[in-house]
Scaffold this active site. Structure first.
Site, PDB file in Angstrom:
ATOM      1  N   HIS A  84     -84.337 139.186 -45.479  1.00 44.46           N
ATOM      2  CA  HIS A  84     -85.258 138.135 -45.931  1.00 44.46           C
ATOM      3  C   HIS A  84     -86.715 138.554 -45.795  1.00 44.46           C
ATOM      4  O   HIS A  84     -87.587 137.978 -46.430  1.00 44.46           O
ATOM      5  CB  HIS A  84     -84.960 136.773 -45.279  1.00 44.46           C
ATOM      6  CG  HIS A  84     -85.497 136.562 -43.890  1.00 44.46           C
ATOM      7  ND1 HIS A  84     -84.742 136.731 -42.757  1.00 44.46           N
ATOM      8  CD2 HIS A  84     -86.718 136.168 -43.455  1.00 44.46           C
ATOM      9  CE1 HIS A  84     -85.475 136.436 -41.695  1.00 44.46           C
ATOM     10  NE2 HIS A  84     -86.680 136.094 -42.091  1.00 44.46           N
ATOM     11  N   ASP A 206     -78.372 140.284 -42.324  1.00 47.13           N
ATOM     12  CA  ASP A 206     -79.778 140.141 -42.709  1.00 47.13           C
ATOM     13  C   ASP A 206     -80.589 141.410 -42.395  1.00 47.13           C
ATOM     14  O   ASP A 206     -81.400 141.427 -41.480  1.00 47.13           O
ATOM     15  CB  ASP A 206     -80.371 138.920 -41.995  1.00 47.13           C
ATOM     16  CG  ASP A 206     -81.643 138.415 -42.668  1.00 47.13           C
ATOM     17  OD1 ASP A 206     -82.224 139.162 -43.472  1.00 47.13           O
ATOM     18  OD2 ASP A 206     -82.050 137.280 -42.373  1.00 47.13           O
ATOM     19  N   SER A 621     -88.828 137.831 -36.936  1.00 46.10           N
ATOM     20  CA  SER A 621     -87.803 138.297 -37.860  1.00 46.10           C
ATOM     21  C   SER A 621     -87.949 139.794 -38.056  1.00 46.10           C
ATOM     22  O   SER A 621     -89.049 140.283 -38.307  1.00 46.10           O
ATOM     23  CB  SER A 621     -87.936 137.602 -39.209  1.00 46.10           C
ATOM     24  OG  SER A 621     -87.223 136.412 -39.188  1.00 46.10           O
TER      25      SER A 621
HETATM   26  N1  ARG Z   1     -84.758 130.754 -40.602  1.00 49.78           N
HETATM   27  C1  ARG Z   1     -85.179 132.122 -40.741  1.00 49.78           C
HETATM   28  C2  ARG Z   1     -86.697 132.167 -40.671  1.00 49.78           C
HETATM   29  O1  ARG Z   1     -87.321 131.242 -40.267  1.00 49.78           O
HETATM   30  C3  ARG Z   1     -84.650 132.747 -41.993  1.00 49.78           C
HETATM   31  C4  ARG Z   1     -85.251 132.263 -43.266  1.00 49.78           C
HETATM   32  C5  ARG Z   1     -84.761 132.968 -44.493  1.00 49.78           C
HETATM   33  N2  ARG Z   1     -83.429 132.590 -44.847  1.00 49.78           N
HETATM   34  C6  ARG Z   1     -83.105 131.490 -45.610  1.00 49.78           C
HETATM   35  N3  ARG Z   1     -81.829 131.206 -45.834  1.00 49.78           N
HETATM   36  N4  ARG Z   1     -84.009 130.715 -46.161  1.00 49.78           N
HETATM   37  O2  ARG Z   1     -87.422 132.857 -41.324  1.00 49.78           O
HETATM   38  N1  GLU Z   2     -86.583 133.721 -39.463  1.00 53.85           N
HETATM   39  C1  GLU Z   2     -87.764 133.681 -38.681  1.00 53.85           C
HETATM   40  C2  GLU Z   2     -88.801 134.696 -39.160  1.00 53.85           C
HETATM   41  O1  GLU Z   2     -88.865 135.025 -40.302  1.00 53.85           O
HETATM   42  C3  GLU Z   2     -87.409 133.881 -37.263  1.00 53.85           C
HETATM   43  C4  GLU Z   2     -86.727 132.663 -36.837  1.00 53.85           C
HETATM   44  C5  GLU Z   2     -87.551 131.926 -35.813  1.00 53.85           C
HETATM   45  O2  GLU Z   2     -88.421 131.139 -36.185  1.00 53.85           O
HETATM   46  O3  GLU Z   2     -87.262 132.185 -34.650  1.00 53.85           O
HETATM   47  O4  GLU Z   2     -89.664 135.102 -38.466  1.00 53.85           O
END
Ligand code: ARG
Ligand code: GLU
Length: 685
Positions: A84, A206, A621
């Site tokens: 991502h 991921d 991330s």
């Molecule tokens: N929750 C993770 C973050 O905050 C992954 C986001 C990307 N993935 C998604 N399915 N939208 O970035």
């Molecule tokens: N998916 C998040 C990022 O892109 C990390 C998840 C979180 O917030 O801990 O940084």
């Protein structure tokens, strides 16, 4: 005195000592944590993590793009991050003939690696506490200039920590020749999609792989065919030994934004005012988009990234409000502040502090809320930015040539569906009018709505009478007369006002933030037992914890590891988020796991993701997840939904970060991608 102690006994317990797993620590002062880390299983020394004099683990960690982390995994600049995080680069390199998002991509030689224009990777050269230098009269600009010169660096800045009580100098080098080496298909890299986002059990592969290039002297350089793979001073050795519950883990990365020391007023605003408003408005937008997506495949694809973006924070805010409620953070903070006030009462420099802060919140909140409401409603209308571009460019005396208009169209009306925007705009304007205090609504808008009867009817008029969406280039006469451009223009003052409150959190608005410097200083005097660590600010940090599950609900323990069997259980060709590649089905059917097989609960499978108790946030991330020897065991990519309040209060019993197991990464590269040669480069024999 007795009362003071009693209050403290109540409140200080909760925030008193950072539990073993809480905290995002500064690498150059990690010495203070080493004893605790070693007790938990860390085997290295402080200067293995960060050193000014020799290669250390910090030389293997980079900031990837604007807001992610990445890590070197070979002596020749091979770099790992999340799928991502690489997503927009992979998308940019894709076309109808080469759809790397859908099919994945594997360079089979250096020549096949794909340069990503605009993608940068930033390496920290050095950090230094310069608080005393500045106190002694040195100018920040001079310190920065000197550091850049001394370290041959293109970027340096001085970041305030603890609300400016300390200042830290960061010196960076930016690499601009970064090439895509490999990515799994989205059905692996984004497996579970938005359905599983922020959720455990998780099965997302991921990850994506890049390579950083440098000039002949191993220095950062613009893209050139002559460039050579960058030779990092340090890279991570990969461990394929796997994780057990209780193992030490460390996360080394660039967390973006936390606010652990804010007062109850700020938490109340987040949990009870801001989050509920943003969640309600995004629910409306997401429902409209999902409905359109369910009816048409092309629309589903066109709005996939937009939907994911809107949904990511939307889901996080819900978990955050829930978590803060469950922890009783607001009440706890109020108690804590009461105890603090009792201590401060006879100290002139602190006695009135909380009152001043309270007053500042009262003054700023209406403005900050107006800005957030504007962002979620008016800026939720896709046409708005396009229309506003015509308005401001023209107002600034620019000539809007056909080329410029075409470019703006590409930027603002990308993958655009008029029907969706129309439906959303009706609801957003109506919500804006219902929720915004009247004095903030531009007068011409109020008049226009009165004329048309309702906000919805006025939006119908905008969409019926505009020429902006279908025609271009437009003559100046036409676009100045366009109802959408005029509508956008009415918000010029509101936008100027909003800009004064454009800080990442309410508490960072200067009228409030100025009090936090003193408050932080006072807290450190008063609450001597508390282990303070600076809030995240997109600078390099260390978090440590253990591999561990957690009790999700009464009688429902979530174990720390998921496997391929869980992917197969979710697999469903009918559901976009769960439709895995045939190759994976075949591998499963033939149990063709090779060296990646593990035995778990009497079953042979392949490990996929694991949970740990590291304190992480957005920006982490892609961060390397390391074992006690500093070897790479995974890549961080998410938190569980119930952890997300850790940006404000960390609860070691519940807060868990989610990582993809490095063995799954290698399995996919080897078995699905057929890129086994990369494993050799990584030293995985
Ligand atoms: N929750 C993770 C973050 O905050 C992954 C986001 C990307 N993935 C998604 N399915 N939208 O970035
Ligand atoms: N998916 C998040 C990022 O892109 C990390 C998840 C979180 O917030 O801990 O940084």
């Amino acid at each position: 005195m007795i009362k003071k102690l009693f209050l403290c006994a109540l409140a200080c317990i909760t925030f008193a000592t950072a539990a073993a797993d809480e905290g995002m620590w500064l690498p150059n002062s990690i010495k203070g944590r080493i004893k605790a880390m070693r007790k938990m299983g860390f085997k290295l020394k402080a200067d293995d993590i960060y050193s000014d004099d020799k290669a250390s683990l910090k030389d293997a960690v980079v900031q990837f793009g604007g807001g992610c982390t990445g890590e070197f995994i070979s002596p020749e600049g091979l770099l790992l991050t999340n799928h991502h995080c690489g997503y927009s680069s992979i998308q940019k390199l894709s076309s109808v003939e080469h759809d790397y998002l859908t099919d994945g991509f594997w360079a089979m030689s250096r020549a096949e690696e794909l340069p990503v224009p605009g993608l940068t990777v930033t390496l920290l050269v050095k950090m230094e506490d310069v608080t005393s230098r500045i106190a002694a009269g040195e100018s920040e600009a001079e310190i920065i200039k000197e550091a850049k010169k001394k370290h041959n660096a293109d970027k340096a800045n001085i970041e305030p920590i603890y609300y400016g009580n300390q200042k830290v100098l960061y010196v960076y080098r930016t690499f601009r020749d970064v090439r895509l080496v490999g990515a799994p298909p989205s059905s692996i890299g984004k497996f579970g999609g938005d359905t599983d986002n922020w959720v455990w059990p998780r099965h997302t592969g991921d990850f994506s792989i890049f390579r950083v290039y440098a000039n002949a002297d191993n220095e950062p350089a613009e893209y050139s065919e002559e460039n050579m793979p960058y030779r990092p001073a340090r890279h991570f050795k990969v461990s394929v030994k796997g994780v057990e519950e209780g193992d030490f883990t460390m996360i080394y990365g660039f967390p973006g934004n936390t606010q652990e020391y804010v007062t109850a007023d700020a938490v109340e605003y987040v949990a009870e005012v801001s989050n509920p408003m943003k969640i309600a408005l995004r629910t409306i937008r997401l429902d409209i988009i999902s409905e359109a997506q369910s009816k048409d495949v092309a629309t589903r694809i066109a709005y996939a990234a937009k939907h994911a973006n809107i949904a990511n924070a939307w889901k996080k805010w819900q978990g955050e409000s829930l978590g803060l409620g469950k922890l009783g953070t607001i009440e706890k903070k109020k108690e804590y502040e009461k105890a603090f006030a009792a201590w401060a009462a006879d100290k002139p420099q602190y006695a009135n502090l909380l009152d001043s802060m309270h007053a500042a919140y009262d003054e700023v909140i209406p403005h900050y809320f107006a800005r957030e409401l504007f962002n979620e409603t008016i800026l939720g209308m896709e046409f708005f930015n396009y229309a506003y571009w015509f308005h401001t460019y023209d107002a600034n005396g620019h000539k809007l040539t056909a080329d410029k208009q075409a470019e703006a169209r590409r930027t603002y009306l990308n993958d655009y569906r008029k029907e969706i925007d129309h439906a959303i705009s009706r609801r957003m304007l109506s919500e804006y009018i219902a929720r915004m205090p009247k004095e903030n609504v531009p007068a011409p808008l109020a008049t226009a709505i009165e004329k048309h009867g309702t906000p919805e009817a006025f939006v119908d008029h905008l969409f019926a009478d505009t020429r902006l969406l279908e025609e271009y280039p437009l003559t100046r006469e036409k676009y100045l007369a366009d109802p959408m451009v005029q509508f956008a223009g009415w918000f010029a003052d509101a936008l100027a006002q909003n800009r004064k409150y454009a800080y990442r959190n309410l508490s960072n608005v200067p009228a409030i933030e100025k009090w936090y410097r003193t408050y932080m200083q006072a807290l450190r005097e008063w609450d001597e037992e508390r282990a303070f660590y600076p809030d995240a600010n997109f600078t390099l940090r260390v978090a440590y914890g253990t591999v561990t599950g957690y009790e999700n609900a009464d009688g429902e323990y979530h174990t720390h590891l998921t496997t391929l069997d869980g992917i197969i259980a979710k697999d469903n060709p009918e559901i976009y988020d769960y439709d895995i590649p045939q190759a994976l089905r075949d591998i499963y059917k033939n149990k063709d796991y090779g060296r990646w097989a593990i035995e778990l609960n009497g079953k042979t499978s392949v490990p996929v993701c694991f949970l740990a108790s590291n304190h992480t946030t957005g920006g982490n991330s892609g961060s390397p997840v390391l074992n006690g020897k500093g070897e790479l065991i995974g890549i961080n990519f998410d938190r569980t939904w119930r952890s997300t309040m850790s940006d404000i209060e960390f609860d070691p019993a519940i807060c868990r970060n989610i990582s993809v197991d490095i063995r799954y990464v290698l399995f996919v590269m080897d078995r699905v991608g057929g890129a086994g040669y990369l494993l050799k480069e990584m030293g995985v024999e």
